[in-house]
Write an enzyme that holds these catalytic residues in place. Sequence first.
Site, PDB file in Angstrom:
ATOM      1  CG  ASP A  14     -14.882   4.446  30.723  1.00  0.00           C
ATOM      2  OD1 ASP A  14     -15.432   5.558  30.631  1.00  0.00           O
ATOM      3  OD2 ASP A  14     -14.739   3.851  31.814  1.00  0.00           O
ATOM      4  CG  ASP A  16     -13.929   8.889  35.281  1.00  0.00           C
ATOM      5  OD1 ASP A  16     -12.894   9.572  35.121  1.00  0.00           O
ATOM      6  OD2 ASP A  16     -15.050   9.399  35.478  1.00  0.00           O
ATOM      7  CG  ASP A  25     -17.165  13.793  37.897  1.00  0.00           C
ATOM      8  OD1 ASP A  25     -16.457  14.547  37.200  1.00  0.00           O
ATOM      9  OD2 ASP A  25     -18.263  13.354  37.511  1.00  0.00           O
ATOM     10  CG  ASP A 100     -21.414   9.772  32.359  1.00  0.00           C
ATOM     11  OD1 ASP A 100     -21.663  10.921  31.933  1.00  0.00           O
ATOM     12  OD2 ASP A 100     -22.120   9.200  33.219  1.00  0.00           O
ATOM     13  CG  ASP A 193     -14.814   1.259  34.816  1.00  0.00           C
ATOM     14  OD1 ASP A 193     -15.383   1.488  35.904  1.00  0.00           O
ATOM     15  OD2 ASP A 193     -14.609   2.157  33.989  1.00  0.00           O
TER      16      ASP A 193
END
Length: 298
Positions: A14, A16, A25, A100, A193
């Site tokens: 992942d 972030d 973001d 994402d 996470d």
Amino acid sequence: MAASNGGAPLVVFDFDKTIVDCDSDNWVVDALGATDRFDELLHHLPWNHAIDAMMGELHAEGRTAEDVRACLRAAPLSPHVAAAIRSAHARGCELRVLSDANAFFIDAVLAHHGLAGYFAGTDTNPAHVDAAGRLRIRPYHEFAAPALGHGCALPSCPPNMCKGKVMERILLQEEEAAAAARRRRRAVVYLGDGRGDYCPSLKLREGDYVMPRAGYPVCDLIAASPPAAAVRGWDGFEDLARVLLGIVDAEIARAVAEQGDAAAATTNVVVPDCRALPLPLPARQEAALLPQAVRVPN
């Protein structure tokens, strides 16, 4: 390039709060002074659409894609994470990103830290700078009508991206590659996470590993309903490096041991003593025709 190592696992990160210690973001929005406006957009837009709209408003105010990139160069990335990425790659691991976030943010961070070349691929929300210089961010799975979205019923998956669907594709590719090479599929390690990291964890099988960040939402989901994969938590980025490289080294050692066992099985063949074997029939007939030794009395 990493040396080829058949025992090294595929490692999927992942982004972030796993590679960078922030939500990228929010990091950009906060750095550009647009936090309050972004919070307003989130009241009536899904997150993915809200960040795209926010980039449009910032562009209208004169902010450029380079301004966004400059913000991302300051995003916190631990030296322990950078070292773990380099070390895993050097041991022969293939590395991927499944996130994402979006392609522009991820590429900017990895390029700044000299890490882009260590990753074989990235699955994330697509992003590009259009002809007007405005950063556009699109969902990985289109979900606005008439698009059908990703179809996953798991409530922890956001509408724009089901990481589980992506993990299914990755695992299928791994299985096909293993079958073509007539070998066992290599282990997959997934680090994450958030709530969206639970679905890909469920797709992993026995022999794979999931590495949830301690104290973050995916840990609670895994504790309530564990996946088939082995769970190896990490707490802090030094711990991330220790746990990840421990898994990598163990998988490589296991593969070496299996290769040694296979080699022993093919070479440990009992060869009979040729002197104990009966002569073949033609040889026996030929021996009967030979002069016999004469016995001499003592």
